[in-house]
Write a protein that holds these residues in place. Structure first.
Motif, PDB file in Angstrom:
ATOM      1  N   ALA A  21       0.821  -1.212   0.000  1.00  0.00           N
ATOM      2  CA  ALA A  21       0.000   0.000   0.000  1.00  0.00           C
ATOM      3  C   ALA A  21       0.854   1.262   0.000  1.00  0.00           C
ATOM      4  O   ALA A  21       0.476   2.277  -0.581  1.00  0.00           O
ATOM      5  CB  ALA A  21      -0.945  -0.008   1.201  1.00  0.00           C
ATOM      6  N   ALA A  22       2.010   1.196   0.622  1.00  0.00           N
ATOM      7  CA  ALA A  22       2.881   2.368   0.723  1.00  0.00           C
ATOM      8  C   ALA A  22       3.514   2.755  -0.617  1.00  0.00           C
ATOM      9  O   ALA A  22       3.904   3.906  -0.803  1.00  0.00           O
ATOM     10  CB  ALA A  22       3.982   2.120   1.758  1.00  0.00           C
ATOM     11  N   VAL A  23       3.606   1.812  -1.556  1.00  0.00           N
ATOM     12  CA  VAL A  23       4.330   2.099  -2.802  1.00  0.00           C
ATOM     13  C   VAL A  23       3.493   2.009  -4.069  1.00  0.00           C
ATOM     14  O   VAL A  23       3.879   2.559  -5.096  1.00  0.00           O
ATOM     15  CB  VAL A  23       5.548   1.160  -2.963  1.00  0.00           C
ATOM     16  N   VAL A  24       2.371   1.323  -4.019  1.00  0.00           N
ATOM     17  CA  VAL A  24       1.692   0.975  -5.269  1.00  0.00           C
ATOM     18  C   VAL A  24       1.234   2.193  -6.071  1.00  0.00           C
ATOM     19  O   VAL A  24       1.386   2.213  -7.298  1.00  0.00           O
ATOM     20  CB  VAL A  24       0.559  -0.044  -5.011  1.00  0.00           C
ATOM     21  N   GLY A  29       2.060   5.701 -10.697  1.00  0.00           N
ATOM     22  CA  GLY A  29       1.987   7.106 -11.053  1.00  0.00           C
ATOM     23  C   GLY A  29       0.573   7.661 -11.008  1.00  0.00           C
ATOM     24  O   GLY A  29       0.308   8.734 -11.546  1.00  0.00           O
ATOM     25  N   ARG A  30      -0.312   6.944 -10.367  1.00  0.00           N
ATOM     26  CA  ARG A  30      -1.709   7.374 -10.226  1.00  0.00           C
ATOM     27  C   ARG A  30      -2.338   6.556  -9.108  1.00  0.00           C
ATOM     28  O   ARG A  30      -1.815   5.501  -8.731  1.00  0.00           O
ATOM     29  CB  ARG A  30      -2.492   7.196 -11.519  1.00  0.00           C
ATOM     30  N   PRO A  31      -3.468   7.004  -8.577  1.00  0.00           N
ATOM     31  CA  PRO A  31      -4.123   6.231  -7.509  1.00  0.00           C
ATOM     32  C   PRO A  31      -4.647   4.893  -8.025  1.00  0.00           C
ATOM     33  O   PRO A  31      -5.517   4.850  -8.880  1.00  0.00           O
ATOM     34  CB  PRO A  31      -5.282   7.134  -7.069  1.00  0.00           C
ATOM     35  N   ILE A  32      -4.098   3.814  -7.534  1.00  0.00           N
ATOM     36  CA  ILE A  32      -4.486   2.466  -7.956  1.00  0.00           C
ATOM     37  C   ILE A  32      -4.816   1.573  -6.761  1.00  0.00           C
ATOM     38  O   ILE A  32      -5.406   0.517  -6.908  1.00  0.00           O
ATOM     39  CB  ILE A  32      -3.379   1.845  -8.850  1.00  0.00           C
ATOM     40  N   ALA A  35      -7.982  -0.621  -6.106  1.00  0.00           N
ATOM     41  CA  ALA A  35      -8.167  -1.890  -6.822  1.00  0.00           C
ATOM     42  C   ALA A  35      -7.553  -3.075  -6.063  1.00  0.00           C
ATOM     43  O   ALA A  35      -7.726  -4.221  -6.473  1.00  0.00           O
ATOM     44  CB  ALA A  35      -7.559  -1.802  -8.218  1.00  0.00           C
ATOM     45  N   LEU A  36      -6.849  -2.783  -4.981  1.00  0.00           N
ATOM     46  CA  LEU A  36      -6.209  -3.845  -4.202  1.00  0.00           C
ATOM     47  C   LEU A  36      -6.495  -3.652  -2.719  1.00  0.00           C
ATOM     48  O   LEU A  36      -5.623  -3.273  -1.945  1.00  0.00           O
ATOM     49  CB  LEU A  36      -4.690  -3.850  -4.452  1.00  0.00           C
ATOM     50  N   PRO A  37      -7.718  -3.924  -2.293  1.00  0.00           N
ATOM     51  CA  PRO A  37      -8.012  -3.785  -0.863  1.00  0.00           C
ATOM     52  C   PRO A  37      -7.310  -4.865  -0.035  1.00  0.00           C
ATOM     53  O   PRO A  37      -6.931  -5.928  -0.548  1.00  0.00           O
ATOM     54  CB  PRO A  37      -9.533  -3.930  -0.791  1.00  0.00           C
ATOM     55  N   ARG A  38      -7.139  -4.567   1.228  1.00  0.00           N
ATOM     56  CA  ARG A  38      -6.457  -5.457   2.175  1.00  0.00           C
ATOM     57  C   ARG A  38      -7.018  -6.879   2.169  1.00  0.00           C
ATOM     58  O   ARG A  38      -6.299  -7.854   2.382  1.00  0.00           O
ATOM     59  CB  ARG A  38      -6.540  -4.868   3.579  1.00  0.00           C
ATOM     60  N   VAL A  78      -0.566  -7.426 -10.120  1.00  0.00           N
ATOM     61  CA  VAL A  78       0.880  -7.641 -10.155  1.00  0.00           C
ATOM     62  C   VAL A  78       1.545  -6.277 -10.183  1.00  0.00           C
ATOM     63  O   VAL A  78       1.124  -5.390 -10.918  1.00  0.00           O
ATOM     64  CB  VAL A  78       1.304  -8.444 -11.406  1.00  0.00           C
ATOM     65  N   GLY A  79       2.573  -6.123  -9.380  1.00  0.00           N
ATOM     66  CA  GLY A  79       3.331  -4.882  -9.378  1.00  0.00           C
ATOM     67  C   GLY A  79       4.815  -5.155  -9.353  1.00  0.00           C
ATOM     68  O   GLY A  79       5.266  -6.071  -8.667  1.00  0.00           O
TER      69      GLY A  79
END
Length: 152
Positions: A21-24, A29-32, A35-38, A78-79
């Motif tokens: 969450a701290a890096v995604v 480069g935008r709020p994403i 799309a990946l809740p805890r 995937v990140g």
């Protein structure tokens, strides 16, 4: 892989969520993050993967065997850190997940993306996925998607 990148892969844990969450958003480069809740790492961490390099998060894959389609697995998110892109890390994460899917008796892996994510479409093609779409209204009115499917 680039010579300087020596990632280690491991099974994810619920506690990895905060690091992701701290890096995604910065990685995209935008709020994403929405799309990946805890809940994904709370409930699917045993089939999700974390890649670390020198103790830092280098990448991750959130995926799981489908509870409704007994032959399928799904890659949700995937990140890869910007500095690790083009190193082969995404391919390594996918290949490892294919093994996880096989261990769960799955023979098809699916994923989706937005039609504007041409980099993802190209990557999935290189990985041997069948690409369909854009599928009109896949995620509701005006929310088209590209779907990916690969037999493993």
């Amino acid at each position: 892989m680039t010579p300087t990148l020596r990632p280690t892969l491991r099974q994810a844990a619920p506690g990895d969520y905060d690091a992701i969450a701290a890096v995604v958003d910065g990685w995209w480069g935008r709020p994403i993050l929405p799309a990946l809740p805890r809940v994904f790492l709370d409930h699917f961490h045993r089939t999700s993967l974390i890649a670390e390099d020198a103790g830092a998060l280098a990448g991750f894959l959130v995926g799981f065997p489908s509870p409704s389609q007994p032959d399928e697995a799904y890659i949700h998110f995937v990140g890869v850190a910007p500095g690790a892109r083009k190193s082969g890390l995404a391919r390594v994460l996918y290949e490892r997940f294919f093994g996880v899917a096989r261990e769960h008796g799955r023979h098809v892996v699916r994923a989706i993306t937005s039609p504007v994510n041409t980099g993802s479409v190209a990557f999935h093609r290189r990985m041997g996925f069948d690409v369909t779409g854009p599928v009109t209204g896949y995620n509701g009115p005006g929310k088209d998607a590209i779907t990916f499917s690969r037999t493993i």
